[in-house]
Design a protein around this motif. Sequence first.
Motif, PDB file in Angstrom:
ATOM      1  N   GLN A 336     -28.655  -5.637   2.912  1.00  0.00           N
ATOM      2  CA  GLN A 336     -29.325  -6.464   1.916  1.00  0.00           C
ATOM      3  C   GLN A 336     -30.778  -6.664   2.337  1.00  0.00           C
ATOM      4  N   ALA A 337     -31.613  -6.932   1.347  1.00  0.00           N
ATOM      5  CA  ALA A 337     -33.021  -7.205   1.628  1.00  0.00           C
ATOM      6  C   ALA A 337     -33.589  -8.078   0.535  1.00  0.00           C
ATOM      7  N   SER A 338     -34.590  -8.849   0.895  1.00  0.00           N
ATOM      8  CA  SER A 338     -35.325  -9.653  -0.087  1.00  0.00           C
ATOM      9  C   SER A 338     -36.729  -9.865   0.439  1.00  0.00           C
ATOM     10  N   GLU A 339     -37.652 -10.073  -0.466  1.00  0.00           N
ATOM     11  CA  GLU A 339     -39.038 -10.338  -0.073  1.00  0.00           C
ATOM     12  C   GLU A 339     -39.709 -11.158  -1.158  1.00  0.00           C
ATOM     13  N   LEU A 340     -40.430 -12.172  -0.729  1.00  0.00           N
ATOM     14  CA  LEU A 340     -41.163 -13.055  -1.647  1.00  0.00           C
ATOM     15  C   LEU A 340     -42.602 -12.567  -1.768  1.00  0.00           C
ATOM     16  N   VAL A 341     -43.076 -12.478  -2.981  1.00  0.00           N
ATOM     17  CA  VAL A 341     -44.451 -12.062  -3.248  1.00  0.00           C
ATOM     18  C   VAL A 341     -45.143 -13.147  -4.067  1.00  0.00           C
ATOM     19  N   PRO A 342     -46.260 -13.680  -3.597  1.00  0.00           N
ATOM     20  CA  PRO A 342     -46.993 -14.673  -4.394  1.00  0.00           C
ATOM     21  C   PRO A 342     -47.558 -14.041  -5.669  1.00  0.00           C
ATOM     22  N   VAL A 343     -47.441 -14.749  -6.782  1.00  0.00           N
ATOM     23  CA  VAL A 343     -47.969 -14.276  -8.057  1.00  0.00           C
ATOM     24  C   VAL A 343     -48.530 -15.456  -8.835  1.00  0.00           C
ATOM     25  N   GLU A 344     -49.251 -15.150  -9.891  1.00  0.00           N
ATOM     26  CA  GLU A 344     -49.690 -16.172 -10.822  1.00  0.00           C
ATOM     27  C   GLU A 344     -48.682 -16.244 -11.958  1.00  0.00           C
ATOM     28  N   TYR A 345     -47.882 -17.332 -11.977  1.00  0.00           N
ATOM     29  CA  TYR A 345     -46.857 -17.482 -12.995  1.00  0.00           C
ATOM     30  C   TYR A 345     -46.463 -18.955 -13.061  1.00  0.00           C
ATOM     31  N   SER A 346     -46.321 -19.486 -14.265  1.00  0.00           N
ATOM     32  CA  SER A 346     -45.990 -20.901 -14.416  1.00  0.00           C
ATOM     33  C   SER A 346     -44.901 -21.129 -15.449  1.00  0.00           C
ATOM     34  N   GLY A 347     -44.160 -20.089 -15.813  1.00  0.00           N
ATOM     35  CA  GLY A 347     -43.113 -20.242 -16.820  1.00  0.00           C
ATOM     36  C   GLY A 347     -41.777 -20.593 -16.208  1.00  0.00           C
ATOM     37  N   PRO A 348     -40.711 -20.517 -17.025  1.00  0.00           N
ATOM     38  CA  PRO A 348     -39.365 -20.820 -16.539  1.00  0.00           C
ATOM     39  C   PRO A 348     -38.870 -19.748 -15.581  1.00  0.00           C
ATOM     40  N   GLU A 349     -37.826 -20.064 -14.850  1.00  0.00           N
ATOM     41  CA  GLU A 349     -37.268 -19.068 -13.936  1.00  0.00           C
ATOM     42  C   GLU A 349     -36.623 -17.944 -14.735  1.00  0.00           C
ATOM     43  N   LEU A 350     -36.979 -16.698 -14.360  1.00  0.00           N
ATOM     44  CA  LEU A 350     -36.453 -15.519 -15.020  1.00  0.00           C
ATOM     45  C   LEU A 350     -35.829 -14.615 -13.979  1.00  0.00           C
ATOM     46  N   SER A 351     -34.667 -14.054 -14.294  1.00  0.00           N
ATOM     47  CA  SER A 351     -34.018 -13.092 -13.412  1.00  0.00           C
ATOM     48  C   SER A 351     -33.856 -11.783 -14.178  1.00  0.00           C
ATOM     49  N   VAL A 352     -34.486 -10.716 -13.652  1.00  0.00           N
ATOM     50  CA  VAL A 352     -34.530  -9.442 -14.362  1.00  0.00           C
ATOM     51  C   VAL A 352     -34.204  -8.309 -13.393  1.00  0.00           C
ATOM     52  N   LEU A 353     -33.487  -7.297 -13.887  1.00  0.00           N
ATOM     53  CA  LEU A 353     -33.181  -6.112 -13.087  1.00  0.00           C
ATOM     54  C   LEU A 353     -34.059  -4.945 -13.537  1.00  0.00           C
ATOM     55  N   PHE A 354     -34.720  -4.302 -12.563  1.00  0.00           N
ATOM     56  CA  PHE A 354     -35.550  -3.140 -12.865  1.00  0.00           C
ATOM     57  C   PHE A 354     -35.142  -1.967 -11.989  1.00  0.00           C
ATOM     58  N   ASN A 355     -35.264  -0.770 -12.537  1.00  0.00           N
ATOM     59  CA  ASN A 355     -35.178   0.444 -11.736  1.00  0.00           C
ATOM     60  C   ASN A 355     -36.427   0.479 -10.846  1.00  0.00           C
ATOM     61  N   PRO A 356     -36.290   0.467  -9.512  1.00  0.00           N
ATOM     62  CA  PRO A 356     -37.466   0.372  -8.651  1.00  0.00           C
ATOM     63  C   PRO A 356     -38.421   1.557  -8.780  1.00  0.00           C
ATOM     64  N   ALA A 357     -37.876   2.764  -8.976  1.00  0.00           N
ATOM     65  CA  ALA A 357     -38.742   3.940  -9.111  1.00  0.00           C
ATOM     66  C   ALA A 357     -39.581   3.851 -10.377  1.00  0.00           C
ATOM     67  N   PHE A 358     -38.981   3.392 -11.471  1.00  0.00           N
ATOM     68  CA  PHE A 358     -39.720   3.266 -12.724  1.00  0.00           C
ATOM     69  C   PHE A 358     -40.793   2.188 -12.608  1.00  0.00           C
ATOM     70  N   LEU A 359     -40.462   1.089 -11.934  1.00  0.00           N
ATOM     71  CA  LEU A 359     -41.450   0.027 -11.751  1.00  0.00           C
ATOM     72  C   LEU A 359     -42.606   0.513 -10.886  1.00  0.00           C
ATOM     73  N   LEU A 360     -42.299   1.254  -9.836  1.00  0.00           N
ATOM     74  CA  LEU A 360     -43.357   1.771  -8.964  1.00  0.00           C
ATOM     75  C   LEU A 360     -44.254   2.757  -9.702  1.00  0.00           C
ATOM     76  N   ASP A 361     -43.677   3.569 -10.591  1.00  0.00           N
ATOM     77  CA  ASP A 361     -44.501   4.478 -11.393  1.00  0.00           C
ATOM     78  C   ASP A 361     -45.506   3.691 -12.226  1.00  0.00           C
ATOM     79  N   GLY A 362     -45.049   2.607 -12.819  1.00  0.00           N
ATOM     80  CA  GLY A 362     -45.947   1.788 -13.625  1.00  0.00           C
ATOM     81  C   GLY A 362     -47.023   1.119 -12.797  1.00  0.00           C
ATOM     82  N   LEU A 363     -46.662   0.590 -11.627  1.00  0.00           N
ATOM     83  CA  LEU A 363     -47.650  -0.058 -10.764  1.00  0.00           C
ATOM     84  C   LEU A 363     -48.675   0.955 -10.259  1.00  0.00           C
ATOM     85  N   ALA A 364     -48.234   2.170  -9.990  1.00  0.00           N
ATOM     86  CA  ALA A 364     -49.156   3.194  -9.509  1.00  0.00           C
ATOM     87  C   ALA A 364     -50.159   3.598 -10.575  1.00  0.00           C
ATOM     88  N   ALA A 365     -49.811   3.385 -11.839  1.00  0.00           N
ATOM     89  CA  ALA A 365     -50.666   3.844 -12.936  1.00  0.00           C
ATOM     90  C   ALA A 365     -51.712   2.832 -13.364  1.00  0.00           C
TER      91      ALA A 365
END
Length: 411
Positions: A336-365
């Motif tokens: 198991q692994a987890s990591e906290l990343v600081p972000v700018e966000y002030s909305g309600p708590e959201l729990s979402v599942l993403f394909n990590p490879a697809f997310l990384l492709d988007g961040l790289a772009a």
Amino acid sequence: MRFSVERDVLADATGWAARYVPKPTGGTQQVLTGLLLEATLPTEAPGPAASTPAADAEGSSGPGHAGPAPRTGLTVSAFDGEVAARAPVGEAVVTEAGRVVVPGRLLADVVRNLPDATVVVEATDARMIIECGSARFRIPTLAAADYPVLPEFPPPVGEVDTLGFAAAVAQVAPAAGRDDTLAVLTAVRLEIAQGGLTLVATDRYRLAVRTIPWQPTVDGPEAVAHVPARLLADVARLPTGASRVALGMGTDDSGVLRFGLAVDGRQTIVRLLEGTFPNYRRLLPEATELTVTAQTAVLAAAVRRVALVATRTAPLRFVFSAGQVVAEAGEGGGAQASELVPVEYSGPELSVLFNPAFLLDGLAAVEGDEAIIAFVTADPQTASSRPVVLTGKDDGEDYRYLLMPIRTGTA
């Protein structure tokens, strides 16, 4: 055929063209595994390989051009039945005209490994002799008479900045599908319009859209081209000193719709993919209700680390709450692994599942140091199943990457 040219010049041309030579298979014509070399004397009328609409377009006196393109006595070409590539070698000195087909990858390997000196090439219908310094090679040729006629460059429709085009292709092409049974989804859709050039790709799980400026050379250039994404990405990332890419599109004499790209005189001509592309515009949300702003490099690094313990097909869970997102992977008694990343966000708590490879492709772009993840709804129950929009803080509406979350029930 006989000509001489410097090693580096010939190696560059044969190496570039050999990229488009098909690998030998049971269904591949042997002659297509070769490179076609055509040499003409200065007194001969230029053939199709030496004079094409693209060459004329690149030789025009419009913006970004220095004047007429030089005529060449040697051209190196490749063709796999779908994609044709043609490279002029203007520095070659031709002393005897001719046309010969030589095993492509072998020729490229030989030339690349020659001594740094002038290369002298002499060829007949049966063999090619290559001499450079003290090195001498004799290579059997293929049947030039069996080599198919290469398609001409389609009528030019406009030009685009080389670096801007390469960046746009790099942003969009990763979202294209890889399943050849759905051929149209393996394409980058080019929407050609007076106001801009829009590139679109989707594999049904994510969608990437980018619009860039361009310079039409015809009136009313409204057209759509489905260009194989792998080819477009390959052409876009090749190094070049040219500032502009010439684009061409049209139907050839046999009724085949083709698209062409010409960079620094080198032409790539491809048969367009057929099929109905999804109506992607209806998927793009008109507004979003929640946004998360993160440092792109920091978030991407965290995703890569946490994904190390995930199985190949497993998603990562992202829990967004005030000022932070926690990426999680693994469950039960496994790693198991987890990591906290600081972000700018002030909305309600959201729990979402993403394909990590697809997310990384988007961040790289995304462009710039900050990425924005936008949710179309503020309802935590539905946000986990609605697409999110990923952009760079500096991208505005020019680039959007739509990513479908993985539904909790299928995780």
